[in-house]
Design a protein around this motif. Structure first.
Motif, short mmCIF file in Angstrom:
data_model
loop_
_atom_site.label_atom_id
_atom_site.label_comp_id
_atom_site.label_asym_id
_atom_site.label_seq_id
_atom_site.Cartn_x
_atom_site.Cartn_y
_atom_site.Cartn_z
N MET A 95 0.79 -1.11 0.24
CA MET A 95 0.02 -0.03 0.01
C MET A 95 1.03 1.29 0.00
O MET A 95 0.55 2.18 -0.71
CB MET A 95 -0.88 -0.04 1.27
CG MET A 95 -1.90 1.18 1.21
SD MET A 95 -2.70 1.43 2.82
CE MET A 95 -1.90 2.76 3.14
N ILE A 101 -3.38 6.72 -2.47
CA ILE A 101 -3.86 5.86 -1.39
C ILE A 101 -4.83 4.97 -1.79
O ILE A 101 -4.75 3.72 -1.41
CB ILE A 101 -4.40 6.76 -0.15
CG1 ILE A 101 -3.19 7.36 0.48
CG2 ILE A 101 -5.12 6.01 0.71
CD1 ILE A 101 -3.01 7.34 1.94
N ALA A 102 -5.93 5.37 -2.81
CA ALA A 102 -7.04 4.61 -3.00
C ALA A 102 -6.28 3.36 -3.90
O ALA A 102 -6.64 2.20 -3.57
CB ALA A 102 -8.15 5.21 -3.62
N VAL A 105 -4.56 1.07 -1.39
CA VAL A 105 -5.46 0.06 -0.68
C VAL A 105 -5.98 -0.83 -1.47
O VAL A 105 -5.97 -2.14 -1.06
CB VAL A 105 -6.49 1.05 -0.25
CG1 VAL A 105 -7.47 0.17 0.61
CG2 VAL A 105 -5.93 2.10 0.79
N ALA A 108 -3.29 -3.64 -1.94
CA ALA A 108 -2.76 -4.48 -0.93
C ALA A 108 -3.93 -5.22 -0.62
O ALA A 108 -3.74 -6.59 -0.43
CB ALA A 108 -2.75 -3.27 0.24
N LEU A 109 -5.28 -5.09 -0.78
CA LEU A 109 -6.21 -6.00 -0.61
C LEU A 109 -6.43 -6.99 -1.70
O LEU A 109 -6.18 -8.47 -1.38
CB LEU A 109 -7.61 -5.07 -0.53
CG LEU A 109 -8.00 -4.28 0.64
CD1 LEU A 109 -9.06 -3.68 0.59
CD2 LEU A 109 -7.76 -5.06 1.86
N LEU A 234 -6.25 -6.48 5.12
CA LEU A 234 -7.12 -5.21 5.73
C LEU A 234 -6.45 -4.54 6.78
O LEU A 234 -6.39 -3.59 7.18
CB LEU A 234 -8.55 -5.45 5.68
CG LEU A 234 -9.62 -4.39 6.20
CD1 LEU A 234 -9.69 -3.30 5.28
CD2 LEU A 234 -10.93 -5.08 6.64
N VAL A 237 -3.52 -2.64 6.18
CA VAL A 237 -3.55 -1.39 5.69
C VAL A 237 -4.20 -0.51 6.91
O VAL A 237 -3.63 0.73 6.64
CB VAL A 237 -5.06 -1.62 4.57
CG1 VAL A 237 -5.62 -0.16 4.33
CG2 VAL A 237 -4.41 -2.34 3.13
N ILE A 238 -4.94 -1.01 7.75
CA ILE A 238 -5.35 -0.13 8.77
C ILE A 238 -4.22 0.33 9.74
O ILE A 238 -4.07 1.45 10.00
CB ILE A 238 -6.43 -0.70 9.33
CG1 ILE A 238 -7.70 -0.91 8.88
CG2 ILE A 238 -6.80 -0.06 10.82
CD1 ILE A 238 -8.68 -2.15 9.30
N THR A 240 -1.10 0.39 8.76
CA THR A 240 -0.16 1.27 8.02
C THR A 240 -0.81 2.70 8.06
O THR A 240 0.11 3.81 8.10
CB THR A 240 -0.07 0.84 6.79
OG1 THR A 240 0.22 -0.45 6.69
CG2 THR A 240 0.92 1.59 5.73
N LEU A 241 -2.09 3.11 7.67
CA LEU A 241 -2.92 4.22 7.55
C LEU A 241 -2.67 4.86 9.23
O LEU A 241 -2.25 6.10 9.14
CB LEU A 241 -4.11 4.00 7.39
CG LEU A 241 -4.45 3.92 5.87
CD1 LEU A 241 -5.88 3.68 5.67
CD2 LEU A 241 -4.14 5.12 4.97
#
Lengths: 348, 340
Positions: A95, A101-102, A105, A108-109, A234, A237-238, A240-241
């Motif tokens: 990601m 970013i979109a 994400v 990554a998913l 997921l 991703v969370i 990392t954000l």
């Protein structure tokens, strides 16, 4: 001559035992409720702050629980996914290596889904035991995370978005907690109301029987591993954000606590038994435990000892295992103190 | 859906064999050979290729370096072979076991003397072996999860007690002397590895206990019905692994004359890779300690080549992970085809 009497006695005893066993087997969440009770009472007495700083406590529960939810789907089918920790790390660095970013994400998913499919390929098509296949993947992907990131943490491109993402959104609920609740509801509905999901239990309970009943076992295993891969990605991703950077070494402690959550929650490692609700209870008790320990100033090493102990206790006190142990003990006693009888041969 | 409803692997392979006998036979033979003897050829080829193509591989200094690195991992791997052959996958907790043995050896002998240190380390190894063995053998818990939890417990205890600090042995002490001792290009720890391999090979292939371990790995129920104490077999396998991991820790600590809790990171994977690449089956029952020694040579040479070629830590990890998956795949496919 005395044999019929002995048989009647044995049957009677079998009857009581069987009833007790059935009861034990139905209450898969028992140990999670016990642990939750102990932890909540302990925390109320020693560290009541846990129940006022909801944001922290719920965030921790969501962190453990999200990965544990994906694991639940795989373990229900009698498989195991040890690669979750590395999927989390790979998803993070994938990601962060995109400027948008979109797009990051989504990539990554997608990576999580693909890795899940690869795991399932080795398990289903090649026929490797999932313990070993996903263990190899755990190491391979950890290496991949290092290679992609250049062996150091990668900052995400839009730091403001990351900072906003870690703020409470609805009341004390951060986006992480909202996503966790959504994932929980989705998986609960999937595994109890949707036919495909309910077939997971059949696959885990008796694979041969499920196959004979016309359930496409291989496809269900693919679905399970892809759910686990997606959910772990997921979580990556969370993480990392929220941290605004991807750490290639992320996730090693999540492995322990998410397994502990699923197994304390009553998901049977041999498959076929367990519930998402149990996993939620397991994750909740472990989350509260971790936050309480952290607030009390207990260092991370000691926390690992405690959670490792909980996992060891949970995996050795599984009702089905205990049944086998009780059987062997009885056999041992009979072998020593009574005339040898024919054995019933019911292990595993 | 229909193709998933019927055939067992053996029936499938028989069916195919009737249709295309030649190809199937050749595949069959190739898979069987790969799973059984491939490692010998691969190791020789790898060493030759490295000697010809990689600068600095075929030097005395580098070979001694390979041996120094291979010895502790090898000692761990030959011990862990017992757990794998008994059908219990692996012992992840060798990581804290190796580090704890090294820390105990150096820290305790600094405070008292080396005999007390060795006795303390043996005690620690027995605790690990018994804890893992009882949980897996008596309580029938999954070996991966049990040893995952003992890994975290063990590393937690070690870091908590040491605070992550590094322990140094006295400069001219017996530990240093052992770590630096050499016979030609062979460090003493390499000879120790060979001695331990021979002893454990005899135990696994000749002794009653070794026979019980192999029997338990291939058919648990039959072994139990034959009157073997299955709990004893599993506990024995974990205790042997723990004692070997302890000696591996001694070798590792003595070589650098230092010990720290993080010194054995990745040992579980390298040991497992060596065992599987050597041809020991993760499905249990089939395997040998001598093969593991070959696997250790292969993995160590491969790692050395990657280091000499300047490949990073990440690529090395990917390679070991891929090696595990590929080697197990060959074994699984050979089993499916009925070739082994």
């Amino acid at each position: 001559m005395s044999q019929p009497e002995g048989l009647v006695l044995a049957e009677e005893r079998q009857g009581t035992l069987n009833r007790a066993r059935t009861l034990l087997a139905r209450r898969t969440e028992g140990r999670a409720i016990a642990l939750l009770t102990v932890v909540v009472i302990g925390a109320l007495i020693l560290e009541p702050v846990v129940f006022t700083s909801w944001e922290v406590t719920l965030g921790r529960i969501a962190l453990i629980g999200l990965v544990a939810l994906g694991l639940t789907a795989v373990i229900l089918m009698g498989e195991l996914d040890l690669s979750v920790a590395s999927i989390l790390a790979v998803a993070g660095v994938v990601m962060a290596s995109f400027d948008n970013i979109a797009v990051g994400v989504l990539a990554a998913l997608a990576a999580g889904l693909v890795i899940g499919a690869v795991n399932a390929f080795f398990v289903v098509q090649v026929g490797i035991n999932s313990f070993i296949a996903t263990l190899g993947m755990l190491f391979f992907l950890r290496g991949a995370a290092f290679v992609i990131s250049g062996e150091e943490p990668v900052r995400i491109s839009n730091i403001d978005f990351g900072v906003a993402f870690s703020q409470p959104w609805l009341g004390p609920l951060t986006p992480r907690i909202v996503l966790f609740i959504l994932a929980f509801v989705a998986l609960q509905v999937f595994l109890t109301r949707v036919r495909v999901g309910r077939e997971f239990y059949a696959v885990g309970g008796n694979r041969e029987a499920a196959r004979d009943a016309g359930i496409p076992v291989k496809r269900r295993v693919y679905t399970g591993f892809m759910i686990s891969g997606f959910v772990s990605a997921l979580a990556g991703v969370i993480n990392t954000l929220e941290l605004t950077a991807a750490d290639p070494t992320a996730g090693s402690t999540v492995l322990l606590s998410s397994f502990a959550a699923a197994i304390v929650g009553g998901v049977l490692l041999n498959g076929g038994r367990g519930s998402v609700l149990g996993t939620l209870l397991g994750a909740t008790s472990l989350g509260i435990l971790q936050v309480a320990l952290t607030l009390s100033g207990v260092q991370v090493d000691v926390q690992n000892i405690i959670i490792g102990g909980v996992l060891l206790l949970a995996v050795t006190t599984d009702p089905t295992n205990l049944k086998v142990v009780a059987g062997s003990a009885r056999e041992f006693v009979q072998g020593r103190f009574a005339a040898p009888r024919e054995r019933d041969g019911s292990t595993s | 859906m229909t193709n998933e409803t019927t055939t067992t692997p053996t029936a499938e392979s028989l069916e195919h064999a009737a249709g295309e006998p030649d190809i199937e036979k050749r595949q069959f033979a190739l898979l069987g050979w790969l799973a059984n003897s491939g490692i010998i050829v691969f190791t020789i080829v790898l060493v030759l290729v490295a000697a010809l193509l990689i600068d600095g591989f075929a030097t005395l200094a580098n070979i001694t370096d390979v041996f120094n690195r291979a010895a502790p991992i090898g000692i761990v791997a030959v011990g862990m072979t017992f757990v794998v052959v008994s059908g219990n996958y692996l012992d992840l907790s060798v990581v804290p076991q190796v580090a704890t043995a090294a820390v105990v050896l150096i820290a305790v002998s600094n405070n008292t003397n080396i005999v007390v240190a060795i006795l303390a380390a043996i005690l620690v190894a027995l605790v690990y072996g018994l804890a893992n063995g009882v949980a897996v053998g008596v309580f029938k818990a999954n070996a991966v999860i049990v040893t995952l939890s003992t890994t975290f417990i063990g590393l937690g205890v070690l870091r908590w007690l040491t605070g992550g600090s590094i322990y140094f042995g006295p400069p001219d002490g017996p530990i240093q002397a052992f770590g630096q001792a050499k016979l030609g290009p062979f460090p003493l720890s390499m000879l120790l590895l060979i001695v331990i391999t021979v002893v454990l090979a005899v135990v696994l292939s000749r002794s009653t206990f070794g026979f019980a371990v192999r029997a338990y790995g291939s058919n648990r129920e039959a072994t139990r019905l034959a009157g073997v104490s299955t709990a004893g077999v599993v506990i024995g396998a974990f205790v042997i692994t723990a004692l070997a991991a302890m000696v591996g820790g001694f070798a590792l600590g003595a070589f650098s004359n230092t010990a720290v809790s993080a010194m054995s990171t990745g040992y579980e994977f390298e040991a497992l890779a060596a065992i599987i690449v050597g041809g020991t089956s993760v499905f249990g029952g089939r395997g040998s300690v001598m093969r593991t020694l070959l696997g250790v040579v292969f993995v160590s040479v491969l790692t050395n080549i990657m280091v000499l070629s300047g490949l990073g830590f990440g690529v090395q990890q990917m390679a070991i992970g891929a090696l595990i998956v590929v080697a197990v795949s060959v074994d699984a496919l050979a089993r499916k085809a009925g070739a082994v």
